[in-house]
Design an enzyme around this catalytic site. Structure first.
Site, mmCIF file in Angstrom:
data_model
loop_
_atom_site.group_PDB
_atom_site.id
_atom_site.type_symbol
_atom_site.label_atom_id
_atom_site.label_comp_id
_atom_site.label_asym_id
_atom_site.label_seq_id
_atom_site.Cartn_x
_atom_site.Cartn_y
_atom_site.Cartn_z
ATOM 1 N N CYS A 184 0.829 -1.209 0.000
ATOM 2 C CA CYS A 184 0.000 0.000 0.000
ATOM 3 C C CYS A 184 0.866 1.262 0.000
ATOM 4 O O CYS A 184 1.412 1.646 1.043
ATOM 5 C CB CYS A 184 -0.928 -0.030 1.215
ATOM 6 S SG CYS A 184 -1.977 1.435 1.341
ATOM 7 N N CYS A 209 -0.466 4.120 2.153
ATOM 8 C CA CYS A 209 -0.258 3.910 3.591
ATOM 9 C C CYS A 209 1.199 4.134 3.974
ATOM 10 O O CYS A 209 1.493 4.784 4.969
ATOM 11 C CB CYS A 209 -0.613 2.476 3.982
ATOM 12 S SG CYS A 209 -2.184 1.912 3.353
ATOM 13 N N ASP A 210 2.116 3.582 3.208
ATOM 14 C CA ASP A 210 3.506 3.475 3.663
ATOM 15 C C ASP A 210 4.510 4.310 2.865
ATOM 16 O O ASP A 210 5.683 4.393 3.240
ATOM 17 C CB ASP A 210 3.946 1.998 3.617
ATOM 18 C CG ASP A 210 3.123 1.153 4.587
ATOM 19 O OD1 ASP A 210 2.686 1.698 5.612
ATOM 20 O OD2 ASP A 210 2.917 -0.034 4.312
HETATM 21 C C1 LIG Z 1 0.231 -3.817 5.657
HETATM 22 C C2 LIG Z 1 -0.919 -2.826 5.529
HETATM 23 C C3 LIG Z 1 -0.756 -1.549 6.008
HETATM 24 C C4 LIG Z 1 -1.795 -0.628 5.913
HETATM 25 N N1 LIG Z 1 -1.608 0.626 6.404
HETATM 26 C C5 LIG Z 1 -2.614 1.505 6.359
HETATM 27 C C6 LIG Z 1 -2.446 2.813 6.893
HETATM 28 O O1 LIG Z 1 -1.377 3.174 7.408
HETATM 29 N N2 LIG Z 1 -3.515 3.675 6.819
HETATM 30 C C7 LIG Z 1 -4.707 3.307 6.251
HETATM 31 O O2 LIG Z 1 -5.634 4.129 6.252
HETATM 32 N N3 LIG Z 1 -4.872 2.091 5.722
HETATM 33 C C8 LIG Z 1 -3.876 1.184 5.762
HETATM 34 N N4 LIG Z 1 -4.046 -0.052 5.210
HETATM 35 C C9 LIG Z 1 -5.328 -0.370 4.555
HETATM 36 C C10 LIG Z 1 -6.367 -0.680 5.643
HETATM 37 O O3 LIG Z 1 -5.842 -1.646 6.508
HETATM 38 C C11 LIG Z 1 -7.659 -1.171 4.999
HETATM 39 O O4 LIG Z 1 -8.143 -0.219 4.070
HETATM 40 C C12 LIG Z 1 -8.721 -1.397 6.071
HETATM 41 O O5 LIG Z 1 -8.246 -2.270 7.071
HETATM 42 C C13 LIG Z 1 -10.008 -1.949 5.477
HETATM 43 O O6 LIG Z 1 -10.889 -2.145 6.522
HETATM 44 P P1 LIG Z 1 -12.114 -3.147 6.431
HETATM 45 O O7 LIG Z 1 -12.826 -2.999 7.731
HETATM 46 O O8 LIG Z 1 -12.868 -2.902 5.187
HETATM 47 O O9 LIG Z 1 -11.521 -4.614 6.293
HETATM 48 P P2 LIG Z 1 -10.278 -5.398 6.882
HETATM 49 O O10 LIG Z 1 -9.389 -4.571 7.712
HETATM 50 O O11 LIG Z 1 -9.704 -6.112 5.714
HETATM 51 O O12 LIG Z 1 -10.985 -6.458 7.842
HETATM 52 C C14 LIG Z 1 -11.743 -7.500 7.329
HETATM 53 C C15 LIG Z 1 -12.275 -8.306 8.498
HETATM 54 O O13 LIG Z 1 -13.189 -9.275 8.018
HETATM 55 C C16 LIG Z 1 -12.960 -10.505 8.682
HETATM 56 N N5 LIG Z 1 -13.497 -11.567 7.838
HETATM 57 C C17 LIG Z 1 -13.161 -11.918 6.562
HETATM 58 N N6 LIG Z 1 -13.922 -12.954 6.141
HETATM 59 C C18 LIG Z 1 -14.765 -13.249 7.176
HETATM 60 C C19 LIG Z 1 -15.798 -14.207 7.381
HETATM 61 N N7 LIG Z 1 -16.132 -15.097 6.422
HETATM 62 N N8 LIG Z 1 -16.449 -14.231 8.565
HETATM 63 C C20 LIG Z 1 -16.140 -13.328 9.551
HETATM 64 N N9 LIG Z 1 -15.180 -12.385 9.405
HETATM 65 C C21 LIG Z 1 -14.501 -12.360 8.239
HETATM 66 C C22 LIG Z 1 -11.469 -10.541 8.916
HETATM 67 O O14 LIG Z 1 -11.139 -11.430 9.971
HETATM 68 C C23 LIG Z 1 -11.225 -9.077 9.292
HETATM 69 O O15 LIG Z 1 -11.465 -8.885 10.657
HETATM 70 C C24 LIG Z 1 -3.025 -1.004 5.301
HETATM 71 C C25 LIG Z 1 -3.185 -2.297 4.810
HETATM 72 C C26 LIG Z 1 -2.162 -3.218 4.926
HETATM 73 C C27 LIG Z 1 -2.351 -4.619 4.416
#
Ligand SMILES: Cc1cc2nc3c(=O)[nH]c(=O)nc-3n(C[C@H](O)[C@H](O)[C@H](O)COP(=O)(O)OP(=O)(O)OC[C@H]3O[C@@H](n4cnc5c(N)ncnc54)[C@H](O)[C@@H]3O)c2cc1C
Length: 315
Positions: free
Chosen positions: A141, A144-145
């Site tokens: 990302c 992000c980084d």
């Molecule tokens: C290494 C890294 C660094 C990042 N750094 C940043 C940053 O500095 N700033 C920033 O704004 N964004 C950052 N991001 C992006 C950010 O993490 C994502 O945009 C954000 O987490 C998305 O949130 P979300 O709630 O949509 O899903 P996610 O964070 O992807 O969470 C998905 C959730 O769904 C759950 N899940 C999946 N399938 C199932 C199922 N069948 N049943 C029950 N639960 C399930 C998982 O366990 C998880 O808890 C980073 C991403 C990565 C990979």
């Protein structure tokens, strides 16, 4: 198959920023939400140490600590957070219909509303050195980084629109960006390709693949291989950005919810509504565009408000 059935008002699937924000709003609206966290409690941010761009943390924060804060906030208003995976769904087509979700293959939840926040998973190449140096210079990302590599030299792997966007974003921050393109052409749109070619500090290496990321604890360089000549050479860089796409976590919704060709859930208009009444989607699972914690949290808030209004309209 199911040994217990439980009837609730609001089920939240997933525990990333979208899920916890939906939980905060839904519990404050008295929807008594139950959240199933999935295998990655706290979501993608628990895989990074430094989150510098989430509003409200002037000195940045640790991803896992931030998600623990969000969990505590959701629980303070009564969200029941449970560890478990949604393994099958049977969503109703009727307005006011009951949605059935199976948890861990054996428990059935019947919910009046469902908020899906299952996120997306970044694709990596699968190299041992790439895995070892994740968080030590290997990232998926740039938004992000990228800032951590200001005025430094970095590599971007990929040839699609996302890779081209990440490269041009990084070119504004970094000293030099080298793009590794596996084929002898870009997959990105012509417009994005032109933007890359117009950017002075981006160099594109065609027919070139990442062979190994070099460094013990932090990235010190990469070894690349020309897949036509098999010649290898090393490039000193401090950051490696893998931009070969994401996989939305939507397998269990296939055949139930509308999705685009890449498998992202489709939400309607400016809302989080899916094609099934009472089923809402928020965060990365429905957003291949922005993919940030703050945008995920924003749509999580929207989903809870949409769920509350939907239930209100049934009364
Ligand atoms: C290494 C890294 C660094 C990042 N750094 C940043 C940053 O500095 N700033 C920033 O704004 N964004 C950052 N991001 C992006 C950010 O993490 C994502 O945009 C954000 O987490 C998305 O949130 P979300 O709630 O949509 O899903 P996610 O964070 O992807 O969470 C998905 C959730 O769904 C759950 N899940 C999946 N399938 C199932 C199922 N069948 N049943 C029950 N639960 C399930 C998982 O366990 C998880 O808890 C980073 C991403 C990565 C990979």
């Amino acid at each position: 198959m199911s040994d217990t059935i439980e009837r609730i008002k609001c089920l939240i699937i997933g525990s990333g920023p979208a899920g916890y924000t939906a939980a905060i709003y839904a519990s404050r609206a008295d929807l008594k939400p139950v959240m199933y966290t999935g295998m990655q409690m706290g979501g993608q941010l628990t895989t990074t140490t430094e989150v510098d761009n989430f509003p409200g943390y002037p000195n940045g924060t640790d991803g896992t600590a931030m998600m623990e804060d969000l969990k505590n906030q959701a629980e303070r208003f009564g969200t029941e957070v449970r560890f478990g995976m949604a393994t099958a769904v049977d969503f109703s087509d009727e307005i006011g219909g009951i949605h059935k979700v199976t948890i861990d293959g054996n428990k059935q939840i019947e919910a009046e509303t469902v908020i899906i926040t299952t996120g997306a998973t970044a694709k990596y190449l699968g190299l041992e050195s790439e895995e070892r140096l994740k968080g030590g210079g290997v990232s998926a990302c740039a938004t992000c980084d990228g800032f951590f590599y200001r005025k430094q030299d970095v590599i971007v792997v990929g040839a699609g629109d996302t890779a081209a966007e990440e490269a041009t974003y990084l070119a504004n921050i970094c000293n030099k960006v080298t793009m590794l393109v596996r084929k002898d052409y870009f997959r990105a749109s012509k417009a994005m390709e032109k933007r890359v070619n117009r950017t002075e500090n981006i160099e594109v290496l065609y027919n070139t693949e990442l062979d190994e990321v070099l460094g013990d604890n932090v990235v010190e360089g990469v070894r690349v291989v020309n897949n036509q000549t098999q010649e290898k050479h090393e490039i000193p860089v401090t950051g490696v950005f893998i931009a070969i796409g994401h996989t939305p976590n939507t397998d269990i919704f296939k055949g139930q919810l509308e999705m685009n060709d890449a498998g992202y859930l489709i939400t309607h208009g400016k809302s989080t509504k899916t094609n099934k009444p009472g089923v809402f989607a928020a965060g990365d699972v429905q957003d291949h565009e922005y993919r940030q914690a703050v945008t995920a949290a924003g749509t999580g808030c929207m989903a809870a408000l949409d769920a509350e209004r939907y239930l209100g309209s049934l009364e």
